[in-house]
Design a protein around this motif. Sequence first.
Motif, mmCIF file in Angstrom:
data_model
loop_
_atom_site.group_PDB
_atom_site.id
_atom_site.type_symbol
_atom_site.label_atom_id
_atom_site.label_comp_id
_atom_site.label_asym_id
_atom_site.label_seq_id
_atom_site.Cartn_x
_atom_site.Cartn_y
_atom_site.Cartn_z
ATOM 1 N N UNK A 263 -28.378 26.928 2.921
ATOM 2 C CA UNK A 263 -27.712 27.404 1.699
ATOM 3 C C UNK A 263 -28.611 28.338 0.885
ATOM 4 N N UNK A 264 -29.895 27.965 0.770
ATOM 5 C CA UNK A 264 -30.774 28.743 -0.117
ATOM 6 C C UNK A 264 -30.985 30.158 0.457
ATOM 7 N N UNK A 265 -31.306 30.290 1.764
ATOM 8 C CA UNK A 265 -31.424 31.660 2.294
ATOM 9 C C UNK A 265 -30.124 32.444 2.151
ATOM 10 N N UNK A 266 -28.951 31.791 2.280
ATOM 11 C CA UNK A 266 -27.729 32.603 2.143
ATOM 12 C C UNK A 266 -27.489 33.017 0.698
ATOM 13 N N UNK A 267 -27.869 32.157 -0.251
ATOM 14 C CA UNK A 267 -27.760 32.572 -1.663
ATOM 15 C C UNK A 267 -28.712 33.749 -1.907
ATOM 16 N N UNK A 268 -29.898 33.662 -1.317
ATOM 17 C CA UNK A 268 -30.866 34.756 -1.524
ATOM 18 C C UNK A 268 -30.363 36.069 -0.919
ATOM 19 N N UNK A 269 -29.705 35.978 0.248
ATOM 20 C CA UNK A 269 -29.155 37.209 0.847
ATOM 21 C C UNK A 269 -28.156 37.853 -0.102
ATOM 22 N N UNK A 270 -27.351 37.025 -0.746
ATOM 23 C CA UNK A 270 -26.344 37.539 -1.682
ATOM 24 C C UNK A 270 -27.026 38.179 -2.892
ATOM 25 N N UNK A 271 -28.049 37.511 -3.429
ATOM 26 C CA UNK A 271 -28.776 38.050 -4.583
ATOM 27 C C UNK A 271 -29.459 39.378 -4.203
#
Length: 378
Positions: A263-271
Amino acid sequence: MIYLDNNATTKPFPEVVEAMMPFMTTRYWNASSAYGQLDGLEEIVESAKSAIRSLIASESEDEVVFTSGATESNVWAIAEGERRAMGRGWVLSSQIEHPSIGEPLEALKEQSISVRYVPVTRSGTFDLDILAELVDSDLRFASLMLAHNETGVIQPIREAAKLIRERSPHCLIHSDATQAIGKVPISFTDELNQIDLISFSAHKFHGPKGIGGLVIRNGTNIVPFIRGGGQQSNLRSGTLNIPAIAGVNVAARKSLEHIKGDQIPSIQRLRDYFESRIAEIFPDSIFVGSQSQRLANTSFFGIPGADADDVVYALAAVGIALSKGSSCSAQSIMPPLTALLMELNHEEANSLLRVSLAYENSFIEVDQLIQKLVELLH
Ligand code: PLP
Protein backbone atom coordinates in the motif's frame (compact mmCIF):
# COMPACT_ATOMS: atom_id res chain seq x y z
CA MET A 1 -16.25 14.21 -2.64
CA ILE A 2 -12.67 13.58 -3.68
CA TYR A 3 -11.01 13.37 -0.29
CA LEU A 4 -7.31 14.30 -0.29
CA ASP A 5 -6.88 15.52 3.28
CA ASN A 6 -5.81 12.36 5.05
CA ASN A 7 -3.34 14.07 7.39
CA ALA A 8 -6.34 15.91 8.87
CA THR A 9 -8.29 12.72 9.37
CA THR A 10 -8.94 9.46 7.55
CA LYS A 11 -12.02 7.51 6.60
CA PRO A 12 -12.48 4.61 9.05
CA PHE A 13 -11.88 1.21 7.46
CA PRO A 14 -15.32 -0.44 6.90
CA GLU A 15 -14.13 -3.27 9.17
CA VAL A 16 -13.53 -0.70 11.93
CA VAL A 17 -17.12 0.50 11.79
CA GLU A 18 -18.35 -3.07 11.74
CA ALA A 19 -16.21 -3.99 14.76
CA MET A 20 -17.54 -1.03 16.75
CA MET A 21 -21.24 -1.56 16.13
CA PRO A 22 -21.97 -4.43 18.57
CA PHE A 23 -20.59 -2.32 21.43
CA MET A 24 -23.14 0.39 20.71
CA THR A 25 -26.11 -1.90 20.07
CA THR A 26 -26.08 -5.14 22.03
CA ARG A 27 -22.87 -5.25 24.09
CA TYR A 28 -22.91 -1.73 25.49
CA TRP A 29 -21.77 -2.82 28.96
CA ASN A 30 -19.39 -0.97 31.20
CA ALA A 31 -16.06 -2.80 30.87
CA SER A 32 -15.57 -2.76 34.65
CA SER A 33 -18.80 -4.67 35.33
CA ALA A 34 -18.93 -8.39 36.15
CA TYR A 35 -21.09 -9.14 33.09
CA GLY A 36 -18.83 -6.94 30.91
CA GLN A 37 -15.84 -8.95 32.03
CA LEU A 38 -17.70 -12.21 31.42
CA ASP A 39 -18.63 -10.94 27.96
CA GLY A 40 -14.92 -10.59 27.11
CA LEU A 41 -14.59 -6.80 27.13
CA GLU A 42 -11.25 -6.94 28.93
CA GLU A 43 -9.95 -9.20 26.16
CA ILE A 44 -11.00 -6.60 23.57
CA VAL A 45 -9.00 -3.96 25.44
CA GLU A 46 -5.96 -6.22 25.73
CA SER A 47 -6.24 -7.15 22.07
CA ALA A 48 -6.32 -3.45 21.08
CA LYS A 49 -3.26 -2.73 23.22
CA SER A 50 -1.43 -5.60 21.64
CA ALA A 51 -2.43 -4.41 18.15
CA ILE A 52 -0.94 -1.00 18.94
CA ARG A 53 2.24 -2.62 20.26
CA SER A 54 2.59 -4.60 17.04
CA LEU A 55 2.02 -1.50 14.92
CA ILE A 56 4.88 0.33 16.64
CA ALA A 57 7.00 -2.78 17.32
CA SER A 58 7.05 -2.30 21.05
CA GLU A 59 7.58 -4.83 23.83
CA SER A 60 4.66 -6.51 25.57
CA GLU A 61 5.70 -4.89 28.88
CA ASP A 62 5.28 -1.37 27.48
CA GLU A 63 2.05 0.21 28.68
CA VAL A 64 -0.58 1.46 26.23
CA VAL A 65 -2.99 3.88 27.90
CA PHE A 66 -6.03 4.96 25.92
CA THR A 67 -6.82 8.66 25.93
CA SER A 68 -9.20 10.87 23.96
CA GLY A 69 -6.51 11.34 21.30
CA ALA A 70 -3.06 12.70 20.64
CA THR A 71 -3.91 16.13 22.03
CA GLU A 72 -4.65 14.64 25.44
CA SER A 73 -1.62 12.34 25.25
CA ASN A 74 0.64 15.27 24.40
CA VAL A 75 -0.77 17.39 27.21
CA TRP A 76 -0.26 14.48 29.62
CA ALA A 77 3.37 13.99 28.54
CA ILE A 78 4.01 17.70 29.04
CA ALA A 79 2.37 17.63 32.48
CA GLU A 80 4.90 14.97 33.44
CA GLY A 81 7.67 17.06 31.86
CA GLU A 82 6.54 20.00 33.97
CA ARG A 83 6.70 17.93 37.14
CA ARG A 84 10.23 16.81 36.34
CA ALA A 85 11.56 20.22 35.31
CA MET A 86 9.92 22.22 38.09
CA GLY A 87 12.53 24.15 40.05
CA ARG A 88 15.57 22.32 38.71
CA GLY A 89 15.71 21.99 34.97
CA TRP A 90 14.48 22.99 31.58
CA VAL A 91 12.42 21.64 28.69
CA LEU A 92 13.26 21.21 25.01
CA SER A 93 11.07 20.94 21.94
CA SER A 94 11.12 22.06 18.32
CA GLN A 95 9.70 25.08 16.54
CA ILE A 96 7.53 22.96 14.28
CA GLU A 97 5.46 20.93 16.74
CA HIS A 98 1.68 20.66 16.52
CA PRO A 99 -0.18 23.24 18.68
CA SER A 100 -1.12 20.46 21.11
CA ILE A 101 2.58 20.50 22.04
CA GLY A 102 3.37 24.17 21.39
CA GLU A 103 0.52 25.68 23.41
CA PRO A 104 0.93 23.65 26.62
CA LEU A 105 4.69 24.20 26.44
CA GLU A 106 4.22 27.95 26.25
CA ALA A 107 2.05 27.70 29.38
CA LEU A 108 5.03 26.16 31.23
CA LYS A 109 6.72 29.53 31.06
CA GLU A 110 4.04 30.81 33.46
CA GLN A 111 5.47 28.31 35.96
CA SER A 112 8.92 29.86 35.35
CA ILE A 113 10.09 26.73 33.51
CA SER A 114 12.48 27.52 30.71
CA VAL A 115 11.47 26.07 27.33
CA ARG A 116 13.85 26.14 24.37
CA TYR A 117 12.94 25.25 20.81
CA VAL A 118 15.19 23.67 18.17
CA PRO A 119 14.74 25.33 14.76
CA VAL A 120 14.54 23.46 11.47
CA THR A 121 16.90 23.55 8.54
CA ARG A 122 15.75 24.60 5.06
CA SER A 123 14.96 20.97 4.36
CA GLY A 124 12.46 20.86 7.22
CA THR A 125 14.39 18.65 9.64
CA PHE A 126 15.47 19.53 13.18
CA ASP A 127 18.76 21.40 13.14
CA LEU A 128 20.91 18.84 14.94
CA ASP A 129 23.88 21.22 15.22
CA ILE A 130 21.79 23.68 17.19
CA LEU A 131 20.31 20.82 19.20
CA ALA A 132 23.86 19.77 20.12
CA GLU A 133 24.64 23.32 21.25
CA LEU A 134 21.50 23.49 23.40
CA VAL A 135 21.37 20.19 25.26
CA ASP A 136 23.03 19.95 28.66
CA SER A 137 22.66 17.86 31.80
CA ASP A 138 19.90 20.11 33.21
CA LEU A 139 17.50 19.10 30.46
CA ARG A 140 14.64 17.20 32.12
CA PHE A 141 12.05 16.75 29.37
CA ALA A 142 12.16 16.77 25.57
CA SER A 143 9.26 16.49 23.15
CA LEU A 144 10.14 16.05 19.49
CA MET A 145 7.73 14.96 16.77
CA LEU A 146 8.33 12.04 14.45
CA ALA A 147 6.75 13.21 11.20
CA HIS A 148 5.51 16.69 10.42
CA ASN A 149 1.80 17.12 9.78
CA GLU A 150 2.21 19.67 6.97
CA THR A 151 5.44 18.82 5.18
CA GLY A 152 5.38 15.10 6.00
CA VAL A 153 9.12 15.36 6.72
CA ILE A 154 10.35 12.51 8.90
CA GLN A 155 12.55 13.90 11.63
CA PRO A 156 16.01 12.63 12.68
CA ILE A 157 14.55 11.48 15.96
CA ARG A 158 17.03 8.67 16.54
CA GLU A 159 20.01 11.03 16.31
CA ALA A 160 18.28 13.71 18.41
CA ALA A 161 17.28 11.26 21.15
CA LYS A 162 20.73 9.67 21.23
CA LEU A 163 22.36 13.06 21.74
CA ILE A 164 19.89 14.00 24.48
CA ARG A 165 20.41 10.67 26.25
CA GLU A 166 24.21 11.07 26.18
CA ARG A 167 24.14 14.54 27.69
CA SER A 168 21.22 14.11 30.06
CA PRO A 169 20.75 10.39 30.77
CA HIS A 170 17.61 10.80 32.92
CA CYS A 171 15.78 13.21 30.63
CA LEU A 172 12.23 12.02 29.82
CA ILE A 173 11.90 11.91 26.03
CA HIS A 174 8.50 12.08 24.36
CA SER A 175 7.65 11.92 20.69
CA ASP A 176 4.39 12.96 19.07
CA ALA A 177 4.19 10.18 16.49
CA THR A 178 0.62 11.00 15.44
CA GLN A 179 1.37 11.48 11.74
CA ALA A 180 3.85 8.63 11.44
CA ILE A 181 1.93 5.75 13.01
CA GLY A 182 0.17 3.73 10.35
CA LYS A 183 2.04 5.52 7.55
CA VAL A 184 5.61 4.32 8.03
CA PRO A 185 7.07 1.33 9.81
CA ILE A 186 8.29 2.48 13.20
CA SER A 187 9.95 0.59 15.97
CA PHE A 188 9.80 1.52 19.63
CA THR A 189 12.44 -1.14 20.27
CA ASP A 190 14.79 -0.10 17.48
CA GLU A 191 15.01 3.44 16.05
CA LEU A 192 12.84 4.85 18.85
CA ASN A 193 14.62 2.94 21.62
CA GLN A 194 15.67 6.12 23.44
CA ILE A 195 12.10 7.44 23.49
CA ASP A 196 10.12 6.94 26.69
CA LEU A 197 6.65 8.06 25.62
CA ILE A 198 4.82 8.30 22.32
CA SER A 199 1.42 9.77 21.43
CA PHE A 200 -1.00 8.60 18.77
CA SER A 201 -4.54 9.25 17.49
CA ALA A 202 -6.53 6.44 15.89
CA HIS A 203 -8.38 8.63 13.37
CA LYS A 204 -5.09 9.28 11.58
CA PHE A 205 -4.87 5.59 10.63
CA HIS A 206 -8.47 4.82 9.65
CA GLY A 207 -9.71 4.32 13.19
CA PRO A 208 -12.43 6.24 15.03
CA LYS A 209 -12.09 9.82 16.24
CA GLY A 210 -11.80 10.77 19.90
CA ILE A 211 -9.47 7.94 20.84
CA GLY A 212 -5.72 7.67 20.92
CA GLY A 213 -3.15 6.83 23.46
CA LEU A 214 0.12 7.31 25.20
CA VAL A 215 2.60 4.44 24.99
CA ILE A 216 4.79 4.36 28.09
CA ARG A 217 8.04 2.44 27.99
CA ASN A 218 8.33 -0.27 30.59
CA GLY A 219 10.01 1.17 33.68
CA THR A 220 9.05 4.80 33.01
CA ASN A 221 7.14 6.24 35.95
CA ILE A 222 4.68 8.97 35.17
CA VAL A 223 1.96 10.52 37.29
CA PRO A 224 -1.69 9.67 36.56
CA PHE A 225 -3.32 12.20 34.27
CA ILE A 226 -7.00 11.87 35.05
CA ARG A 227 -7.78 10.68 38.55
CA GLY A 228 -11.10 9.08 39.32
CA GLY A 229 -12.48 5.56 39.22
CA GLY A 230 -9.05 3.98 38.80
CA GLN A 231 -9.46 2.56 35.29
CA GLN A 232 -6.36 1.81 33.20
CA SER A 233 -4.15 1.00 36.20
CA ASN A 234 -5.13 4.29 37.82
CA LEU A 235 -3.23 6.22 35.14
CA ARG A 236 -6.19 7.59 33.22
CA SER A 237 -9.56 7.17 34.87
CA GLY A 238 -12.89 7.23 33.08
CA THR A 239 -15.22 4.54 31.73
CA LEU A 240 -13.44 2.85 28.87
CA ASN A 241 -14.70 3.77 25.43
CA ILE A 242 -15.14 0.17 24.33
CA PRO A 243 -16.66 0.87 20.87
CA ALA A 244 -13.68 3.09 20.02
CA ILE A 245 -11.19 0.62 21.53
CA ALA A 246 -12.73 -2.15 19.40
CA GLY A 247 -12.23 0.18 16.41
CA VAL A 248 -8.59 0.86 17.32
CA ASN A 249 -8.00 -2.87 17.52
CA VAL A 250 -9.04 -3.38 13.90
CA ALA A 251 -7.55 -0.12 12.57
CA ALA A 252 -4.13 -0.93 14.02
CA ARG A 253 -4.15 -4.47 12.66
CA LYS A 254 -5.21 -3.40 9.17
CA SER A 255 -2.72 -0.54 9.13
CA LEU A 256 0.06 -2.97 9.97
CA GLU A 257 -1.06 -5.17 7.05
CA HIS A 258 -0.89 -2.09 4.81
CA ILE A 259 2.58 -1.21 6.01
CA LYS A 260 3.80 -4.75 5.43
CA GLY A 261 2.05 -5.00 2.05
CA ASP A 262 2.36 -2.82 -1.04
CA GLN A 263 0.00 0.00 0.00
CA ILE A 264 2.70 2.50 0.97
CA PRO A 265 4.70 2.21 -2.30
CA SER A 266 1.46 2.57 -4.30
CA ILE A 267 0.47 5.68 -2.35
CA GLN A 268 3.95 7.05 -3.02
CA ARG A 269 3.62 6.34 -6.75
CA LEU A 270 0.42 8.38 -6.75
CA ARG A 271 2.03 11.25 -4.82
CA ASP A 272 5.09 11.24 -7.10
CA TYR A 273 2.87 11.18 -10.20
CA PHE A 274 0.95 14.18 -8.83
CA GLU A 275 4.12 16.15 -8.13
CA SER A 276 5.70 15.38 -11.50
CA ARG A 277 2.52 16.47 -13.38
CA ILE A 278 2.30 19.70 -11.32
CA ALA A 279 5.99 20.41 -11.98
CA GLU A 280 5.42 19.92 -15.73
CA ILE A 281 2.36 22.16 -15.90
CA PHE A 282 3.54 24.84 -13.46
CA PRO A 283 7.33 25.05 -13.85
CA ASP A 284 7.65 27.47 -10.88
CA SER A 285 5.94 25.14 -8.47
CA ILE A 286 7.67 24.19 -5.23
CA PHE A 287 7.49 20.99 -3.19
CA VAL A 288 8.30 21.71 0.41
CA GLY A 289 10.42 19.08 2.15
CA SER A 290 10.87 17.01 -1.00
CA GLN A 291 14.65 16.94 -0.47
CA SER A 292 14.11 15.10 2.82
CA GLN A 293 12.73 11.74 3.75
CA ARG A 294 8.95 12.28 3.73
CA LEU A 295 5.73 10.45 4.45
CA ALA A 296 4.80 8.71 1.20
CA ASN A 297 1.31 10.20 1.22
CA THR A 298 2.10 13.89 1.68
CA SER A 299 2.73 16.67 -0.83
CA PHE A 300 3.08 20.20 0.52
CA PHE A 301 3.27 22.15 -2.71
CA GLY A 302 2.99 25.72 -3.86
CA ILE A 303 2.29 27.42 -7.14
CA PRO A 304 3.67 30.94 -6.66
CA GLY A 305 1.05 33.60 -7.33
CA ALA A 306 -1.81 31.38 -6.22
CA ASP A 307 -3.65 32.26 -3.02
CA ALA A 308 -4.00 29.07 -0.99
CA ASP A 309 -7.21 30.22 0.75
CA ASP A 310 -8.95 30.98 -2.54
CA VAL A 311 -7.83 27.68 -4.05
CA VAL A 312 -8.91 25.60 -1.04
CA TYR A 313 -12.39 27.15 -1.08
CA ALA A 314 -12.75 26.94 -4.87
CA LEU A 315 -11.81 23.25 -4.75
CA ALA A 316 -14.13 22.57 -1.80
CA ALA A 317 -16.97 24.12 -3.83
CA VAL A 318 -16.44 21.52 -6.57
CA GLY A 319 -16.10 18.63 -4.11
CA ILE A 320 -12.35 18.33 -3.75
CA ALA A 321 -11.13 18.30 -0.16
CA LEU A 322 -7.59 19.33 0.65
CA SER A 323 -6.12 21.94 2.92
CA LYS A 324 -3.56 24.68 3.06
CA GLY A 325 -1.62 22.90 5.76
CA SER A 326 -2.57 21.84 9.23
CA SER A 327 -6.33 21.54 9.66
CA CYS A 328 -5.91 23.64 12.80
CA SER A 329 -4.78 26.52 10.57
CA ALA A 330 -7.71 26.29 8.14
CA GLN A 331 -9.29 29.41 9.63
CA SER A 332 -6.00 31.26 9.84
CA ILE A 333 -5.06 33.90 7.28
CA MET A 334 -1.40 33.50 8.17
CA PRO A 335 0.90 31.46 5.92
CA PRO A 336 2.08 28.20 7.48
CA LEU A 337 4.76 28.97 10.07
CA THR A 338 6.81 25.91 9.17
CA ALA A 339 7.23 27.19 5.62
CA LEU A 340 8.51 30.54 6.88
CA LEU A 341 10.89 28.75 9.24
CA MET A 342 12.16 26.83 6.21
CA GLU A 343 12.92 30.24 4.67
CA LEU A 344 10.26 30.30 1.99
CA ASN A 345 9.20 33.83 1.12
CA HIS A 346 5.67 35.09 1.86
CA GLU A 347 4.44 34.68 -1.71
CA GLU A 348 5.58 31.06 -1.80
CA ALA A 349 4.26 30.35 1.70
CA ASN A 350 0.87 31.90 0.89
CA SER A 351 0.44 29.57 -2.07
CA LEU A 352 1.04 26.32 -0.19
CA LEU A 353 -1.48 23.50 -0.31
CA ARG A 354 -1.33 20.11 1.28
CA VAL A 355 -2.46 17.00 -0.53
CA SER A 356 -2.41 14.00 1.78
CA LEU A 357 -3.38 10.70 0.22
CA ALA A 358 -4.58 7.35 1.50
CA TYR A 359 -4.99 3.87 0.08
CA GLU A 360 -8.48 4.65 -1.33
CA ASN A 361 -7.25 7.44 -3.62
CA SER A 362 -6.89 6.79 -7.34
CA PHE A 363 -5.03 8.22 -10.33
CA ILE A 364 -8.43 9.36 -11.65
CA GLU A 365 -9.02 11.47 -8.54
CA VAL A 366 -5.56 12.97 -8.69
CA ASP A 367 -6.08 13.77 -12.39
CA GLN A 368 -9.33 15.54 -11.50
CA LEU A 369 -7.50 17.65 -8.94
CA ILE A 370 -4.82 18.54 -11.49
CA GLN A 371 -7.50 19.43 -14.05
CA LYS A 372 -9.23 21.76 -11.56
CA LEU A 373 -5.93 23.39 -10.59
CA VAL A 374 -5.24 24.06 -14.26
CA GLU A 375 -8.69 25.63 -14.71
CA LEU A 376 -8.21 27.79 -11.62
CA LEU A 377 -4.61 28.86 -12.03
CA HIS A 378 -3.16 28.38 -15.50
N1 PLP B 1 -0.08 15.90 16.67
C1 PLP B 1 -0.01 15.96 15.34
C2 PLP B 1 1.32 15.93 14.66
C3 PLP B 1 -1.19 16.06 14.60
O1 PLP B 1 -1.11 16.13 13.26
C4 PLP B 1 -2.43 16.10 15.27
C5 PLP B 1 -3.70 16.25 14.51
O2 PLP B 1 -3.77 16.90 13.51
C6 PLP B 1 -2.44 16.02 16.67
C7 PLP B 1 -1.23 15.92 17.33
C8 PLP B 1 -3.71 16.07 17.45
O3 PLP B 1 -4.50 14.97 17.24
P1 PLP B 1 -6.01 14.93 17.79
O4 PLP B 1 -6.68 16.13 17.20
O5 PLP B 1 -6.56 13.65 17.28
O6 PLP B 1 -5.94 15.01 19.27
